[in-house]
Motif scaffolding. Structure first.
Motif, mmCIF file in Angstrom:
data_model
loop_
_atom_site.group_PDB
_atom_site.id
_atom_site.type_symbol
_atom_site.label_atom_id
_atom_site.label_comp_id
_atom_site.label_asym_id
_atom_site.label_seq_id
_atom_site.Cartn_x
_atom_site.Cartn_y
_atom_site.Cartn_z
ATOM 1 N N VAL A 104 0.759 -1.110 -0.048
ATOM 2 C CA VAL A 104 0.060 0.148 -0.116
ATOM 3 C C VAL A 104 0.986 1.250 -0.002
ATOM 4 O O VAL A 104 0.547 2.292 -0.760
ATOM 5 N N GLN A 105 1.963 1.133 1.008
ATOM 6 C CA GLN A 105 2.811 2.457 0.794
ATOM 7 C C GLN A 105 3.480 2.535 -0.581
ATOM 8 O O GLN A 105 3.579 3.884 -0.975
ATOM 9 N N SER A 106 4.055 1.697 -1.036
ATOM 10 C CA SER A 106 4.558 1.641 -2.448
ATOM 11 C C SER A 106 3.748 2.365 -3.498
ATOM 12 O O SER A 106 3.972 3.181 -4.099
ATOM 13 N N LEU A 107 2.411 1.751 -3.434
ATOM 14 C CA LEU A 107 1.530 2.191 -4.563
ATOM 15 C C LEU A 107 0.970 3.740 -4.185
ATOM 16 O O LEU A 107 0.935 4.654 -5.248
ATOM 17 N N GLU A 108 1.040 4.032 -3.131
ATOM 18 C CA GLU A 108 0.803 5.532 -2.536
ATOM 19 C C GLU A 108 1.772 6.414 -2.877
ATOM 20 O O GLU A 108 1.357 7.544 -3.644
ATOM 21 N N ALA A 109 3.075 6.113 -2.787
ATOM 22 C CA ALA A 109 4.259 6.966 -3.552
ATOM 23 C C ALA A 109 4.241 6.969 -4.891
ATOM 24 O O ALA A 109 4.598 7.992 -5.396
ATOM 25 N N GLY A 110 3.845 5.810 -5.603
ATOM 26 C CA GLY A 110 3.986 5.902 -7.141
ATOM 27 C C GLY A 110 2.816 6.837 -7.520
ATOM 28 O O GLY A 110 3.035 7.647 -8.517
ATOM 29 N N ILE A 111 1.687 6.812 -6.874
ATOM 30 C CA ILE A 111 0.505 7.707 -7.328
ATOM 31 C C ILE A 111 0.901 9.134 -7.350
ATOM 32 O O ILE A 111 0.520 9.966 -7.979
ATOM 33 N N THR A 112 1.464 9.326 -6.139
ATOM 34 C CA THR A 112 1.680 10.699 -5.574
ATOM 35 C C THR A 112 2.579 11.226 -6.687
ATOM 36 O O THR A 112 2.622 12.457 -7.134
ATOM 37 N N THR A 113 3.665 10.395 -7.096
ATOM 38 C CA THR A 113 4.982 10.913 -7.884
ATOM 39 C C THR A 113 4.337 11.199 -9.327
ATOM 40 O O THR A 113 4.451 12.217 -10.086
ATOM 41 N N ILE A 114 3.364 10.081 -9.794
ATOM 42 C CA ILE A 114 2.747 10.349 -11.182
ATOM 43 C C ILE A 114 1.737 11.534 -11.052
ATOM 44 O O ILE A 114 1.678 12.183 -12.235
ATOM 45 N N ARG A 115 1.214 11.774 -10.217
ATOM 46 C CA ARG A 115 0.295 12.984 -10.186
ATOM 47 C C ARG A 115 0.877 14.286 -10.155
ATOM 48 O O ARG A 115 0.608 15.271 -10.912
ATOM 49 N N HIS A 116 1.818 14.379 -9.413
ATOM 50 C CA HIS A 116 2.843 15.616 -9.299
ATOM 51 C C HIS A 116 3.415 15.689 -10.907
ATOM 52 O O HIS A 116 3.425 17.005 -11.254
ATOM 53 N N ARG A 117 3.883 14.962 -11.559
ATOM 54 C CA ARG A 117 4.526 14.938 -12.951
ATOM 55 C C ARG A 117 3.582 15.365 -14.008
ATOM 56 O O ARG A 117 3.782 15.980 -14.873
ATOM 57 N N LEU A 118 2.406 14.633 -13.854
ATOM 58 C CA LEU A 118 1.403 14.918 -14.839
ATOM 59 C C LEU A 118 0.842 16.589 -14.618
ATOM 60 O O LEU A 118 0.357 16.964 -15.601
ATOM 61 N N ALA A 119 1.081 17.098 -13.360
ATOM 62 C CA ALA A 119 0.615 18.579 -13.353
ATOM 63 C C ALA A 119 1.550 19.641 -13.960
ATOM 64 O O ALA A 119 0.965 20.619 -13.972
ATOM 65 N N LEU A 120 2.737 19.017 -14.060
ATOM 66 C CA LEU A 120 3.844 19.922 -14.694
ATOM 67 C C LEU A 120 3.759 19.767 -16.417
ATOM 68 O O LEU A 120 3.225 18.955 -16.827
ATOM 69 N N PRO A 121 4.155 21.004 -17.022
ATOM 70 C CA PRO A 121 4.193 21.009 -18.319
ATOM 71 C C PRO A 121 5.013 19.911 -18.797
ATOM 72 O O PRO A 121 6.034 19.736 -18.255
ATOM 73 N N VAL A 122 4.869 19.520 -20.044
ATOM 74 C CA VAL A 122 5.668 18.420 -20.719
ATOM 75 C C VAL A 122 6.836 19.148 -21.018
ATOM 76 O O VAL A 122 7.261 20.250 -21.420
#
Length: 542
Positions: A104-122
């Motif tokens: 669960v902790q690993s999945l939460e860390a991965g989701i947090t990272t993806i959301r952060h990078r998706l919110a930034l410009p390409v």
């Protein structure tokens, strides 16, 4: 330096709380092997049923349900076999729950990272503390799909955890998956089936203090005679009194054999496990018992004779001896190991490297070894390091937890203390302050060697950075030693100094480098004698 995390204080690692030794069961007759297989298969089926019942109970497990399961198993085996089976079942369920929490902790860390990078410009670049945007729109699109996959997976795992459901495979999930990949594993179906059945057998019994030879279920006498209490359905196979079967093998424990014999003769508890190695076609017996944890010595007493700093790497241990003042002495040492092959081969390689390290420490007279308190569980996720696949494989292959546990266990028998230090910035600051000064024409100092010095100095309480060189006019016995040492309570003492143009001493002009080679020797007359001596030119240190 405001964003630098605080560095934890070093501490002396605790010693082992138990001992486990192994030996081979030689000269077994075909009848002995047949009895061992039957007993293992029968008890293994009972263990599988009990594990299923425990998983069904989930979070509603209680002492009453545990006692009811034990009573049901006693009729088909014995009270002591039932106690061992239920205890192992409980440990398996608890281990699965801890693995579930880590997932669960690993999945939460991965989701947090993806959301952060998706919110930034390409294409936006990241910093040392936070990753940037994805490189292209193609990667951005696939990461949006992966985000939905991880969110769905996290929802299922959270639902299982709240309901108390765990997924356990007796015999191992990896071996179960090998059934579908027999050719890459170089196994036949019959060979896989034999390994699968052997991994699901159950032949282990808990020790009991005060009972004869410390165990009533699997008993090994000081003379090496092995006997097993047969389960009730297999009691007709007994060849000794009280429903016991005596093996033809005579065993002895080469490692810690005297310690084991003393416990057995004193009727102190010893747990045994019998298992079969399908690759070698051999039977083995393991003995284990608990020992009171040794009292850790104070940190100051452990560092009284210096310390050996050890930097853990994927294929070797880099070590350097430091004196009591934190200065490296002698030459750095390397202890290599190979982490390819089977788990037994990797474990043997780690033990061999640690044995050579401990022998060198004893020859140096050092009573302390400093290692990093590493834990890569949260640092090897796919989303954190992105395309750095080789780096993820590198840190995943480093046996950090096992190496430290092995080192603490082996060092306990030699009287050497293991000091765990915070791993923050040891490689970076070690290379910054120690790699270049210790390199020479005939010796190359690597980044790992410099990191071992940083680890040792942090264990001793010294700052990693080297001392500030005093002005040239103050480097004489007349004025005394003027080396500046940062106080331990000074904030930011571990950090690098600000860069100032010109030589670091600032006692000469910035163009002093060009005039070094043109300086001539200075002739001085000793007033106490008529002899004339010539003082060689002194180089200005950086």
């Amino acid at each position: 330096m405001a964003d630098r995390r605080p560095i934890a204080a070093p501490f002396v690692a605790l010693g082992p709380s138990g001992v486990a030794v192994s030996t081979r069961l030689k000269d077994l007759t075909p009848e002995d092997e047949k009895v061992l297989r039957w007993v293992g298969a029968h008890l293994g089926s009972l263990a599988a049923k009990d594990l299923k019942a425990r998983c069904v109970d989930g979070l509603g497990h209680s002492a009453e349900s545990w006692a009811a399961r034990k009573r049901g198993l006693t009729a088909e085996s014995s009270s002591r076999w039932a106690g061992s089976i239920t205890r192992v079942t409980h440990d398996q369920w608890a281990l699965a729950r801890r693995g579930q929490a880590a997932h669960v902790q690993s999945l939460e860390a991965g989701i947090t990272t993806i959301r952060h990078r998706l919110a930034l410009p390409v294409g936006q670049k990241g910093s040392k503390r936070a990753p940037g945007g994805y490189r292209c729109a193609h990667e951005w699109f696939h990461k949006t799909r992966r985000l939905h996959v991880l969110e769905d997976r996290l929802g299922r795992v959270r639902a299982d955890r709240e309901a108390g459901r765990v997924h356990v495979v007796r015999g191992g999930k990896r071996l179960l998956g090998t059934r579908h990949h027999l050719d890459p594993a170089q196994l036949t179906e019959a060979g896989w089936r034999e390994r699968w059945e052997a991994s699901r057998w159950f032949l282990q019994a808990d020790g009991e203090s005060g009972k004869r030879f410390g165990n009533e279920t699997i008993r090994i006498t000081p003379e090496g005679e092995v006997s097993i209490k047969l389960p009730a359905p297999l009691a007709d196979l007994a060849n000794a009194e009280h429903g016991r079967y005596v093996l033809a093998a005579q065993v002895g424990f080469p490692h810690r054999g005297q310690e084991w014999a003393d416990r057995v003769e004193a009727n102190r508890a010893v747990a045994y496990r019998i298992h079969y190695d399908t690759g070698r076609g051999r039977w083995y017996a393991d003995a284990s018992w608990q020992i009171p944890p040794a009292k850790s010595i104070p940190l100051e007493a452990a560092l009284a004779g210096g310390v050996i700093g050890v930097d853990t790497n994927a294929g070797h241990l880099a070590a350097w001896r430091l004196d009591t003042h934190g200065n490296p002495t002698g030459r750095p040492r390397r202890f290599f190991y190979d982490l390819s092959g089977t788990a037994q081969h990797r474990d043997a390689q780690v033990r061999h490297a640690l044995t050579r390290l401990l022998h060198w420490a004893r020859s140096c007279g050092v009573k302390a070894i400093a290692v990093e308190d590493l834990d890569f569980q949260a640092e090897k996720t796919r989303e954190k390091h992105g395309r750095k696949r080789r780096f993820r494989q590198l840190i995943s292959g480093m046996p950090t937890g096992r190496l430290r546990a092995r080192l603490a266990s082996m060092a306990d028998a030699t009287g050497i203390a293991i000091i765990a230090v915070d791993p923050a910035y040891t490689s970076k600051w070690g290379a910054q302050h120690w790699q270049k000064p210790l390199a020479g024409p005939t010796r190359k100092t690597t980044r790992h060697d410099a990191a071992s010095i940083a680890i040792g100095r942090r264990a001793q309480g010294h700052p990693i950075r080297r001392r500030t060189t005093p002005p040239r006019t103050h480097r004489s016995d007349v004025h005394g030693h003027r080396t500046v040492q940062a106080d331990r309570r000074a904030p930011g003492r571990e950090g690098p100094r600000p860069r100032i143009p010109g030589p670091r001493t600032r006692s000469v002009s910035p163009d002093a480098e060009r005039t070094r080679a043109t300086r001539t020797s200075t002739t001085v007359r000793d007033v106490r004698s008529d002899q004339v001596w010539v003082q060689d030119s002194l180089l200005l240190t950086d």
